[in-house]
Motif scaffolding. Structure first.
Motif, short mmCIF file in Angstrom:
data_model
loop_
_atom_site.label_atom_id
_atom_site.label_comp_id
_atom_site.label_asym_id
_atom_site.label_seq_id
_atom_site.Cartn_x
_atom_site.Cartn_y
_atom_site.Cartn_z
N LEU A 34 0.69 -1.20 0.13
CA LEU A 34 0.04 -0.02 -0.09
C LEU A 34 0.68 1.40 0.01
N THR A 35 0.19 2.37 -0.40
CA THR A 35 0.90 3.74 -0.15
C THR A 35 0.19 4.31 0.96
N ALA A 36 0.83 5.37 1.13
CA ALA A 36 0.11 6.29 2.28
C ALA A 36 -1.21 6.70 2.09
N ALA A 37 -1.18 7.20 1.15
CA ALA A 37 -2.77 7.64 0.90
C ALA A 37 -3.63 6.28 0.77
N GLU A 38 -3.32 5.14 0.58
CA GLU A 38 -4.26 4.07 0.33
C GLU A 38 -4.43 3.56 1.77
N VAL A 39 -3.38 3.48 2.76
CA VAL A 39 -3.73 3.14 4.09
C VAL A 39 -4.54 4.04 4.84
N VAL A 40 -4.44 5.38 4.45
CA VAL A 40 -5.36 6.50 5.37
C VAL A 40 -6.95 6.07 4.87
N ALA A 41 -6.90 5.65 3.55
CA ALA A 41 -8.36 5.49 2.96
C ALA A 41 -8.73 4.15 3.36
N LEU A 42 -8.08 3.13 3.88
CA LEU A 42 -8.18 1.78 4.26
C LEU A 42 -9.24 1.66 5.35
N GLY A 43 -10.49 1.09 5.21
CA GLY A 43 -11.52 0.66 6.20
C GLY A 43 -11.18 -0.48 7.04
N PRO A 44 -11.92 -0.85 7.98
CA PRO A 44 -11.81 -1.86 8.73
C PRO A 44 -11.65 -3.16 7.74
N GLY A 45 -11.30 -4.26 8.28
CA GLY A 45 -11.40 -5.53 7.61
C GLY A 45 -10.09 -6.49 7.89
N PRO A 46 -9.88 -7.59 7.03
CA PRO A 46 -8.76 -8.36 7.24
C PRO A 46 -7.54 -7.71 7.00
N LEU A 47 -7.24 -6.84 5.99
CA LEU A 47 -6.12 -6.27 5.85
C LEU A 47 -5.67 -5.48 6.73
N ARG A 48 -6.41 -4.62 6.98
CA ARG A 48 -6.16 -3.53 8.20
C ARG A 48 -5.91 -4.14 9.36
N ASP A 49 -6.60 -5.32 9.88
CA ASP A 49 -6.36 -6.05 11.03
C ASP A 49 -4.80 -6.59 10.84
N ARG A 50 -4.68 -7.19 9.50
CA ARG A 50 -3.35 -7.75 9.14
C ARG A 50 -2.03 -6.67 9.65
N ILE A 51 -2.30 -5.53 9.02
CA ILE A 51 -1.23 -4.64 9.13
C ILE A 51 -1.04 -4.21 10.56
N GLU A 52 -2.39 -4.14 11.25
CA GLU A 52 -2.16 -3.51 12.97
C GLU A 52 -1.31 -4.37 13.57
#
Length: 253
Positions: free
Chosen positions: A205-223
């Motif tokens: 992901l890019t900075a802009a993409e992660v800012v726009a990323l909503g809740p879900g499996p990918l966000r959980d994995r990044i956290e």
């Protein structure tokens, strides 16, 4: 039974507490700094007095902003006589900026003394300092960048990490424990920010993409990966000290 199962869980728990303590100081000092031309000197107060920065290092610190806004902020500080730029591109504070930072330290000293009265700030500051030192050691060098003041690649493979530009903090002789704690926690926030950036970059992901990323499996994995990457420095303090640090900071909120 341990309060936290592992360092990753501790990093996940302590991160929001560090944020809350840090933000509370800024909020509590709002009246005292009202009307002052703060700009990004507020953020850079604990690094500019001890190291030059570059446009590249500032881009790492403000990775979620846009280049045009950052250039405009730098230009404004240069025009107001708060920064000067060397021929090699190094940005340094002027005497006026250093005087402003000293005044800001005085405001933060008064604020932390007022809102944290009766707490063992020295112990918490010492623990925070050991974690900051451990984070710097994980970079394979002391924090603060290379011989030219340029941040080195961080421990997670991200070039120009923010922590490398921001640590260790400026701590003149006589700095009270409340200010030591406040600024060391601020430095740790940049360490976690680098860990987070490394995690979302690893996910493509890019900075802009992660800012726009909503809740879900990918966000959980990044956290989860952020917590794993941010965890190691807390191993520099014992299990008992980690609990003391967590509970002591929580009591400051």
């Amino acid at each position: 039974m341990p309060k936290f199962h592992d360092l990753s869980e501790y990093a996940a728990t302590i991160g929001p507490v560090v944020d809350a303590v840090h933000v509370n100081v800024h909020a509590s000092a709002r009246k005292e700094v009202a009307g002052l031309p703060l700009g990004f000197l507020t953020d850079l107060r604990f690094t500019l007095p001890v190291r030059a920065l570059t446009r590249r290092s500032l881009a790492g610190i403000y990775r979620y902003g846009d280049a045009a806004s950052l250039d405009a902020e730098i230009r404004d500080h240069l025009e107001r006589g708060m920064l000067e730029e060397d021929g090699d591109g190094a940005l340094r504070p002027t005497a006026e900026a250093l005087a402003f930072i000293d005044g800001l330290y005085a405001v933060h000293a008064a604020t932390t003394a007022r809102i944290w009265a009766g707490h063992d700030l020295q112990t918490l500051a010492d623990l925070a300092g050991r974690v900051v030192d451990a984070a710097g050691a994980a970079y394979g060098r002391e924090p603060g960048g290379d011989a030219n003041g340029e941040p080195s690649g961080d421990a997670y493979g991200e070039p120009g990490g923010a922590f490398a530009a921001m640590a260790p903090p400026y701590e003149p002789v006589g700095t009270p424990a409340g200010v030591l704690l406040f600024n060391r926690l601020a430095a740790l926030r940049y360490h976690r920010a680098d860990a987070h950036a490394a995690a979302w970059r690893a996910a493509g992901l890019t900075a802009a993409e992660v800012v726009a990323l909503g809740p879900g499996p990918l966000r959980d994995r990044i956290e989860r990966e952020t917590n794993q990457r941010a965890a190691a420095p807390y191993g520099a303090i014992t299990e008992h000290e980690r609990a003391l640090f967590h509970d002591g900071l929580l009591a400051l909120v």
